[in-house]
Design a protein around this motif. Structure first.
Motif, short mmCIF file in Angstrom:
data_model
loop_
_atom_site.label_atom_id
_atom_site.label_comp_id
_atom_site.label_asym_id
_atom_site.label_seq_id
_atom_site.Cartn_x
_atom_site.Cartn_y
_atom_site.Cartn_z
N TYR A 20 0.82 -1.20 0.00
CA TYR A 20 0.00 0.00 0.00
C TYR A 20 0.86 1.26 0.00
O TYR A 20 1.84 1.36 0.73
N GLY A 21 0.42 2.23 -0.81
CA GLY A 21 1.13 3.48 -0.93
C GLY A 21 0.75 4.48 0.15
O GLY A 21 -0.24 4.32 0.88
N HIS A 22 1.55 5.54 0.23
CA HIS A 22 1.40 6.55 1.27
C HIS A 22 0.01 7.21 1.21
O HIS A 22 -0.56 7.58 2.25
N ALA A 23 -0.56 7.34 0.01
CA ALA A 23 -1.85 8.02 -0.14
C ALA A 23 -2.97 7.29 0.58
O ALA A 23 -3.97 7.91 0.97
N LEU A 24 -2.85 6.00 0.77
CA LEU A 24 -3.92 5.23 1.41
C LEU A 24 -4.02 5.51 2.90
O LEU A 24 -5.07 5.28 3.50
N GLU A 25 -2.96 6.00 3.51
CA GLU A 25 -2.98 6.24 4.96
C GLU A 25 -4.11 7.19 5.37
O GLU A 25 -4.76 6.98 6.40
N ALA A 26 -4.33 8.21 4.57
CA ALA A 26 -5.40 9.16 4.87
C ALA A 26 -6.75 8.66 4.40
O ALA A 26 -7.78 8.92 5.04
N ALA A 27 -6.78 7.92 3.30
CA ALA A 27 -8.05 7.51 2.70
C ALA A 27 -8.70 6.34 3.45
O ALA A 27 -9.92 6.29 3.58
N GLU A 28 -7.89 5.40 3.93
CA GLU A 28 -8.43 4.21 4.58
C GLU A 28 -7.61 3.87 5.83
O GLU A 28 -6.93 2.85 5.89
N PRO A 29 -7.66 4.72 6.84
CA PRO A 29 -6.92 4.38 8.06
C PRO A 29 -7.65 3.28 8.84
O PRO A 29 -8.88 3.19 8.77
N PRO A 30 -6.91 2.43 9.60
CA PRO A 30 -5.44 2.39 9.62
C PRO A 30 -4.92 1.65 8.40
O PRO A 30 -5.58 0.78 7.86
N GLY A 75 -9.43 -14.61 -10.16
CA GLY A 75 -8.78 -14.53 -8.86
C GLY A 75 -9.60 -13.68 -7.92
O GLY A 75 -10.68 -13.20 -8.27
N ILE A 76 -9.07 -13.48 -6.71
CA ILE A 76 -9.85 -12.79 -5.69
C ILE A 76 -8.92 -12.24 -4.60
O ILE A 76 -7.87 -12.81 -4.32
N ASP A 77 -9.33 -11.14 -4.01
CA ASP A 77 -8.64 -10.56 -2.86
C ASP A 77 -9.56 -10.69 -1.64
O ASP A 77 -10.49 -9.91 -1.49
N PHE A 78 -9.32 -11.70 -0.81
CA PHE A 78 -10.09 -11.81 0.42
C PHE A 78 -9.18 -11.91 1.65
O PHE A 78 -9.65 -12.19 2.75
N TYR A 79 -7.90 -11.66 1.47
CA TYR A 79 -6.93 -11.69 2.56
C TYR A 79 -6.92 -10.32 3.22
O TYR A 79 -6.62 -9.31 2.58
N ASN A 80 -7.26 -10.26 4.50
CA ASN A 80 -7.44 -8.99 5.21
C ASN A 80 -6.19 -8.65 6.01
O ASN A 80 -6.03 -9.09 7.15
N VAL A 81 -5.30 -7.86 5.43
CA VAL A 81 -4.04 -7.53 6.08
C VAL A 81 -4.26 -6.69 7.34
O VAL A 81 -3.68 -6.96 8.40
N GLY A 82 -5.08 -5.64 7.23
CA GLY A 82 -5.27 -4.75 8.36
C GLY A 82 -3.94 -4.16 8.82
O GLY A 82 -3.12 -3.72 8.00
N ASN A 102 9.37 -6.24 23.90
CA ASN A 102 8.25 -7.17 23.77
C ASN A 102 7.14 -6.65 22.86
O ASN A 102 5.96 -6.98 23.04
N LYS A 103 7.53 -5.88 21.85
CA LYS A 103 6.55 -5.28 20.94
C LYS A 103 7.18 -5.13 19.56
O LYS A 103 8.39 -4.90 19.44
N LEU A 104 6.34 -5.26 18.52
CA LEU A 104 6.80 -5.07 17.14
C LEU A 104 6.50 -3.64 16.71
O LEU A 104 5.34 -3.20 16.69
N TRP A 105 7.56 -2.91 16.35
CA TRP A 105 7.45 -1.52 15.90
C TRP A 105 7.56 -1.50 14.38
O TRP A 105 8.56 -1.93 13.82
N THR A 106 6.53 -0.98 13.71
CA THR A 106 6.43 -1.12 12.26
C THR A 106 6.36 0.23 11.56
O THR A 106 5.94 1.23 12.13
N SER A 107 6.73 0.21 10.28
CA SER A 107 6.68 1.42 9.46
C SER A 107 5.25 1.66 8.97
O SER A 107 4.37 0.81 9.08
N ARG A 108 5.05 2.83 8.39
CA ARG A 108 3.82 3.11 7.65
C ARG A 108 4.02 2.63 6.21
O ARG A 108 4.93 1.89 5.91
N ASN A 109 3.16 3.09 5.31
CA ASN A 109 3.19 2.63 3.92
C ASN A 109 4.44 3.17 3.20
O ASN A 109 5.03 4.16 3.61
N PHE A 110 4.79 2.50 2.10
CA PHE A 110 5.99 2.92 1.38
C PHE A 110 5.80 4.33 0.82
O PHE A 110 4.70 4.77 0.52
N VAL A 111 6.93 5.03 0.67
CA VAL A 111 6.87 6.43 0.22
C VAL A 111 7.48 6.63 -1.16
O VAL A 111 7.21 7.64 -1.81
#
Length: 313
Positions: free
Chosen positions: A70-80, A113-120, A134-143
Protein backbone atom coordinates in the motif's frame (compact mmCIF):
# COMPACT_ATOMS: atom_id res chain seq x y z
CA UNK A 1 16.31 -27.75 -13.59
CA UNK A 2 13.93 -25.13 -15.01
CA UNK A 3 10.67 -24.32 -13.26
CA UNK A 4 7.79 -24.67 -15.70
CA UNK A 5 10.31 -24.44 -18.55
CA UNK A 6 9.90 -20.66 -18.71
CA UNK A 7 11.96 -18.77 -16.21
CA UNK A 8 15.51 -19.97 -16.92
CA UNK A 9 18.30 -18.45 -14.88
CA UNK A 10 15.96 -15.95 -13.26
CA UNK A 11 14.54 -18.73 -11.09
CA UNK A 12 17.78 -20.52 -10.24
CA UNK A 13 17.24 -19.48 -6.64
CA UNK A 14 13.86 -21.23 -6.39
CA UNK A 15 14.04 -24.80 -7.67
CA UNK A 16 11.15 -26.96 -6.61
CA UNK A 17 11.61 -30.16 -4.64
CA UNK A 18 8.67 -31.74 -6.45
CA UNK A 19 5.11 -31.05 -7.47
CA UNK A 20 2.44 -31.26 -4.76
CA UNK A 21 0.43 -34.45 -4.58
CA UNK A 22 -2.70 -34.47 -6.74
CA UNK A 23 -4.75 -37.01 -4.80
CA UNK A 24 -7.32 -34.49 -3.52
CA UNK A 25 -10.51 -33.74 -5.40
CA UNK A 26 -10.55 -30.21 -6.84
CA UNK A 27 -12.72 -27.77 -4.90
CA UNK A 28 -16.14 -26.86 -6.17
CA UNK A 29 -15.98 -23.85 -8.50
CA UNK A 30 -16.85 -20.48 -7.04
CA UNK A 31 -19.74 -18.52 -8.54
CA UNK A 32 -18.57 -15.68 -10.78
CA UNK A 33 -20.04 -12.32 -9.77
CA UNK A 34 -19.25 -10.77 -13.15
CA UNK A 35 -16.45 -11.58 -15.60
CA UNK A 36 -13.41 -9.34 -15.85
CA UNK A 37 -12.71 -7.56 -19.11
CA UNK A 38 -10.68 -9.96 -21.27
CA UNK A 39 -6.88 -9.79 -20.98
CA UNK A 40 -4.90 -8.24 -23.84
CA UNK A 41 -3.33 -11.69 -24.25
CA UNK A 42 -2.93 -14.84 -22.19
CA UNK A 43 0.84 -15.03 -22.18
CA UNK A 44 2.21 -15.76 -18.68
CA UNK A 45 4.18 -12.73 -17.51
CA UNK A 46 5.68 -11.45 -14.29
CA UNK A 47 4.36 -7.94 -13.78
CA UNK A 48 4.91 -5.07 -11.35
CA UNK A 49 2.92 -1.84 -11.62
CA UNK A 50 1.83 1.17 -9.61
CA UNK A 51 -1.96 1.50 -9.36
CA UNK A 52 -1.99 5.30 -9.22
CA UNK A 53 -5.76 5.17 -9.74
CA UNK A 54 -6.10 3.42 -6.35
CA UNK A 55 -4.03 5.39 -3.76
CA UNK A 56 -0.72 4.14 -5.22
CA UNK A 57 -1.15 0.45 -4.45
CA UNK A 58 1.81 -1.43 -5.88
CA UNK A 59 0.83 -4.75 -7.51
CA UNK A 60 3.05 -7.63 -8.52
CA UNK A 61 2.23 -11.10 -9.82
CA UNK A 62 3.48 -13.97 -11.93
CA UNK A 63 1.81 -17.10 -13.32
CA UNK A 64 1.23 -18.55 -9.82
CA UNK A 65 0.56 -15.82 -7.27
CA UNK A 66 -0.35 -12.13 -6.85
CA UNK A 67 0.31 -9.47 -4.20
CA UNK A 68 0.13 -5.81 -3.35
CA UNK A 69 1.53 -3.33 -0.87
CA UNK A 70 0.00 0.00 0.00
CA UNK A 71 1.13 3.48 -0.93
CA UNK A 72 1.40 6.55 1.27
CA UNK A 73 -1.85 8.02 -0.14
CA UNK A 74 -3.92 5.23 1.41
CA UNK A 75 -2.98 6.24 4.96
CA UNK A 76 -5.40 9.16 4.87
CA UNK A 77 -8.05 7.51 2.70
CA UNK A 78 -8.43 4.21 4.58
CA UNK A 79 -6.92 4.38 8.06
CA UNK A 80 -5.44 2.39 9.62
CA UNK A 81 -3.15 1.36 6.83
CA UNK A 82 0.32 -0.11 7.12
CA UNK A 83 3.23 -1.93 5.56
CA UNK A 84 1.88 -5.48 5.69
CA UNK A 85 1.88 -7.52 2.48
CA UNK A 86 -1.40 -8.47 0.80
CA UNK A 87 -1.82 -11.83 -0.95
CA UNK A 88 -4.38 -12.52 -3.68
CA UNK A 89 -5.61 -15.84 -4.96
CA UNK A 90 -5.37 -16.42 -8.70
CA UNK A 91 -6.39 -19.36 -10.87
CA UNK A 92 -5.14 -18.25 -14.29
CA UNK A 93 -1.61 -18.14 -15.67
CA UNK A 94 -1.94 -14.68 -17.24
CA UNK A 95 -1.98 -11.34 -15.41
CA UNK A 96 -5.24 -10.30 -13.78
CA UNK A 97 -4.58 -8.12 -10.72
CA UNK A 98 -4.71 -4.73 -12.47
CA UNK A 99 -8.01 -5.57 -14.21
CA UNK A 100 -9.37 -6.95 -10.92
CA UNK A 101 -8.45 -3.82 -8.97
CA UNK A 102 -9.88 -1.49 -11.63
CA UNK A 103 -13.34 -2.98 -11.11
CA UNK A 104 -13.46 -1.38 -7.66
CA UNK A 105 -14.80 -4.73 -6.48
CA UNK A 106 -11.56 -6.66 -6.01
CA UNK A 107 -12.97 -8.59 -3.04
CA UNK A 108 -15.42 -10.45 -5.30
CA UNK A 109 -14.63 -13.36 -7.59
CA UNK A 110 -14.70 -12.36 -11.25
CA UNK A 111 -13.41 -15.64 -12.65
CA UNK A 112 -9.61 -15.19 -12.51
CA UNK A 113 -8.78 -14.53 -8.86
CA UNK A 114 -9.85 -12.79 -5.69
CA UNK A 115 -8.64 -10.56 -2.86
CA UNK A 116 -10.09 -11.81 0.42
CA UNK A 117 -6.93 -11.69 2.56
CA UNK A 118 -7.44 -8.99 5.21
CA UNK A 119 -4.04 -7.53 6.08
CA UNK A 120 -5.27 -4.75 8.36
CA UNK A 121 -2.42 -3.70 10.65
CA UNK A 122 -0.84 -7.19 10.69
CA UNK A 123 2.34 -8.09 8.81
CA UNK A 124 0.20 -10.02 6.32
CA UNK A 125 2.29 -12.25 4.08
CA UNK A 126 5.79 -11.37 5.22
CA UNK A 127 5.93 -7.75 6.28
CA UNK A 128 8.48 -6.87 8.94
CA UNK A 129 9.09 -4.69 11.97
CA UNK A 130 11.59 -4.15 14.76
CA UNK A 131 11.13 -6.21 17.93
CA UNK A 132 11.85 -4.12 21.02
CA UNK A 133 10.52 -4.22 24.58
CA UNK A 134 8.25 -7.17 23.77
CA UNK A 135 6.55 -5.28 20.94
CA UNK A 136 6.80 -5.07 17.14
CA UNK A 137 7.45 -1.52 15.90
CA UNK A 138 6.43 -1.12 12.26
CA UNK A 139 6.68 1.42 9.46
CA UNK A 140 3.82 3.11 7.65
CA UNK A 141 3.19 2.63 3.92
CA UNK A 142 5.99 2.92 1.38
CA UNK A 143 6.87 6.43 0.22
CA UNK A 144 8.93 5.80 -2.95
CA UNK A 145 9.21 3.03 -5.52
CA UNK A 146 11.26 2.10 -8.55
CA UNK A 147 10.21 -0.62 -10.99
CA UNK A 148 13.27 -2.43 -12.35
CA UNK A 149 11.61 -5.09 -14.52
CA UNK A 150 8.05 -5.93 -15.53
CA UNK A 151 6.23 -7.79 -18.28
CA UNK A 152 8.78 -10.54 -18.93
CA UNK A 153 10.13 -13.45 -16.91
CA UNK A 154 10.39 -11.53 -13.64
CA UNK A 155 8.82 -8.69 -11.70
CA UNK A 156 11.47 -6.64 -9.89
CA UNK A 157 11.13 -3.39 -7.94
CA UNK A 158 12.33 -1.52 -4.87
CA UNK A 159 10.44 0.53 -2.28
CA UNK A 160 11.54 2.88 0.47
CA UNK A 161 9.94 3.16 3.90
CA UNK A 162 10.36 6.48 5.72
CA UNK A 163 11.98 6.54 9.17
CA UNK A 164 9.81 5.20 11.96
CA UNK A 165 10.31 5.21 15.73
CA UNK A 166 11.30 2.19 17.78
CA UNK A 167 9.92 3.31 21.13
CA UNK A 168 11.97 6.38 22.10
CA UNK A 169 15.36 4.71 21.70
CA UNK A 170 16.02 4.91 17.95
CA UNK A 171 14.71 5.44 14.43
CA UNK A 172 14.85 2.93 11.60
CA UNK A 173 14.23 3.20 7.84
CA UNK A 174 14.28 0.61 5.08
CA UNK A 175 14.85 -0.02 1.38
CA UNK A 176 13.51 -3.36 0.18
CA UNK A 177 13.81 -5.06 -3.19
CA UNK A 178 11.13 -7.51 -4.34
CA UNK A 179 11.81 -10.06 -7.10
CA UNK A 180 9.22 -12.55 -8.36
CA UNK A 181 10.10 -14.68 -11.42
CA UNK A 182 7.79 -16.94 -13.35
CA UNK A 183 7.17 -20.45 -12.11
CA UNK A 184 7.33 -20.02 -8.33
CA UNK A 185 5.11 -19.03 -5.41
CA UNK A 186 8.01 -17.27 -3.64
CA UNK A 187 8.97 -13.60 -3.85
CA UNK A 188 12.58 -12.89 -2.89
CA UNK A 189 13.04 -9.83 -0.70
CA UNK A 190 16.31 -8.07 -0.01
CA UNK A 191 15.93 -5.73 2.95
CA UNK A 192 18.42 -3.06 3.97
CA UNK A 193 17.54 -1.51 7.31
CA UNK A 194 19.30 1.66 8.43
CA UNK A 195 19.21 3.33 11.83
CA UNK A 196 20.41 6.37 13.74
CA UNK A 197 22.18 3.96 16.10
CA UNK A 198 24.74 1.29 15.26
CA UNK A 199 23.56 -1.44 17.65
CA UNK A 200 22.15 -4.63 16.08
CA UNK A 201 18.44 -4.90 15.37
CA UNK A 202 16.04 -7.71 16.19
CA UNK A 203 13.81 -7.89 13.11
CA UNK A 204 10.42 -9.63 13.25
CA UNK A 205 9.05 -11.03 9.98
CA UNK A 206 5.43 -11.99 10.31
CA UNK A 207 2.37 -13.80 9.03
CA UNK A 208 -0.96 -12.29 10.05
CA UNK A 209 -2.96 -14.54 12.38
CA UNK A 210 -6.50 -13.38 11.61
CA UNK A 211 -6.42 -12.47 7.92
CA UNK A 212 -9.00 -14.95 6.55
CA UNK A 213 -11.96 -16.91 7.88
CA UNK A 214 -12.53 -17.75 11.53
CA UNK A 215 -9.59 -18.67 13.73
CA UNK A 216 -5.83 -18.28 13.47
CA UNK A 217 -5.12 -21.04 10.93
CA UNK A 218 -2.53 -23.81 11.30
CA UNK A 219 1.16 -23.03 11.66
CA UNK A 220 4.12 -25.29 10.84
CA UNK A 221 7.56 -24.29 12.11
CA UNK A 222 10.74 -25.88 10.79
CA UNK A 223 13.59 -23.92 12.31
CA UNK A 224 16.27 -25.98 10.57
CA UNK A 225 14.84 -24.87 7.19
CA UNK A 226 14.07 -21.34 8.39
CA UNK A 227 10.38 -21.99 7.67
CA UNK A 228 7.10 -20.64 8.99
CA UNK A 229 4.27 -22.16 6.96
CA UNK A 230 0.66 -21.11 7.54
CA UNK A 231 -2.45 -22.89 6.25
CA UNK A 232 -5.31 -20.43 6.63
CA UNK A 233 -8.78 -21.33 7.87
CA UNK A 234 -11.48 -22.07 5.34
CA UNK A 235 -13.26 -18.84 4.48
CA UNK A 236 -16.80 -19.73 3.34
CA UNK A 237 -17.25 -18.92 -0.33
CA UNK A 238 -13.57 -18.04 -0.74
CA UNK A 239 -11.39 -20.99 0.26
CA UNK A 240 -8.02 -20.83 1.99
CA UNK A 241 -4.89 -18.73 1.60
CA UNK A 242 -1.56 -20.37 2.42
CA UNK A 243 1.50 -18.31 3.38
CA UNK A 244 5.12 -19.30 3.96
CA UNK A 245 8.12 -17.34 5.16
CA UNK A 246 11.64 -18.67 4.55
CA UNK A 247 14.69 -17.08 6.21
CA UNK A 248 18.34 -17.99 6.56
CA UNK A 249 18.29 -20.36 9.59
CA UNK A 250 21.62 -18.97 10.79
CA UNK A 251 20.00 -15.57 11.43
CA UNK A 252 17.15 -16.83 13.63
CA UNK A 253 17.06 -15.58 17.21
CA UNK A 254 13.58 -16.80 18.15
CA UNK A 255 10.23 -17.97 16.79
CA UNK A 256 7.30 -16.48 18.67
CA UNK A 257 4.00 -14.64 18.26
CA UNK A 258 2.32 -11.42 19.27
CA UNK A 259 -1.41 -10.66 19.30
CA UNK A 260 -1.59 -10.21 15.52
CA UNK A 261 1.24 -12.20 13.96
CA UNK A 262 3.24 -15.38 13.88
CA UNK A 263 6.84 -14.13 13.95
CA UNK A 264 10.38 -15.21 13.25
CA UNK A 265 12.96 -12.90 14.81
CA UNK A 266 16.30 -12.32 13.05
CA UNK A 267 19.51 -10.65 14.22
CA UNK A 268 20.34 -7.91 11.71
CA UNK A 269 23.13 -5.33 11.50
CA UNK A 270 22.01 -1.86 10.37
CA UNK A 271 23.18 -1.11 6.85
CA UNK A 272 23.78 -4.78 6.00
CA UNK A 273 21.25 -6.25 3.53
CA UNK A 274 19.67 -9.65 4.15
CA UNK A 275 17.48 -11.96 2.06
CA UNK A 276 14.21 -13.61 2.95
CA UNK A 277 11.29 -15.06 0.97
CA UNK A 278 7.52 -14.77 1.14
CA UNK A 279 5.35 -17.36 -0.59
CA UNK A 280 1.62 -17.73 -0.98
CA UNK A 281 -1.02 -19.87 -2.68
CA UNK A 282 -4.81 -20.22 -2.87
CA UNK A 283 -6.71 -23.45 -2.35
CA UNK A 284 -8.74 -22.71 -5.52
CA UNK A 285 -5.75 -21.49 -7.45
CA UNK A 286 -2.57 -22.26 -9.32
CA UNK A 287 -0.38 -24.99 -7.84
CA UNK A 288 -3.23 -27.35 -6.82
CA UNK A 289 -2.57 -26.96 -3.09
CA UNK A 290 -5.60 -28.61 -1.47
CA UNK A 291 -4.16 -29.64 1.90
CA UNK A 292 -1.88 -28.25 4.55
CA UNK A 293 0.60 -31.10 3.95
CA UNK A 294 0.90 -30.25 0.25
CA UNK A 295 1.68 -26.61 1.02
CA UNK A 296 4.11 -27.48 3.80
CA UNK A 297 5.97 -29.91 1.52
CA UNK A 298 6.29 -27.31 -1.21
CA UNK A 299 7.37 -24.51 1.13
CA UNK A 300 9.90 -26.73 2.92
CA UNK A 301 11.30 -28.26 -0.26
CA UNK A 302 11.95 -25.09 -2.29
CA UNK A 303 15.73 -24.64 -2.65
CA UNK A 304 16.19 -20.93 -1.95
CA UNK A 305 19.34 -18.85 -2.14
CA UNK A 306 20.02 -16.47 0.75
CA UNK A 307 23.15 -14.84 -0.70
CA UNK A 308 22.87 -11.14 -1.50
CA UNK A 309 22.23 -10.83 -5.26
CA UNK A 310 24.60 -8.86 -7.42
CA UNK A 311 23.35 -5.92 -9.45
CA UNK A 312 20.94 -7.12 -12.10
CA UNK A 313 20.27 -10.50 -10.47
Amino acid sequence: MRIGGRAGAAVAWCLLAGAPAAAQEPPLPLPVVSPLPPPPDRTPRAVALLADYRYDDLLWENDRTAHRIYGHALEAAEPPSGSGIDSWGKNVRWSFADRQLRTGDQHAYHGEGIDFYNVGTTRGAGGLGIWHDNKLWTSRNFVRHRILASGGDRADFTVDYAPWPVDTVRKVWETRRFTLPLGTHFTRMVSTLSSDRAEPLLVGIGIGKHTTGQGAGELTVDRARGLLSWWGPDDPGHGRIAIAIRVDPRMIAEVRADADNQLVLLRVTPGTPFVYYSGSAWSHGEGDFRTRAQWDDYARGAALDFTIPKAGQ
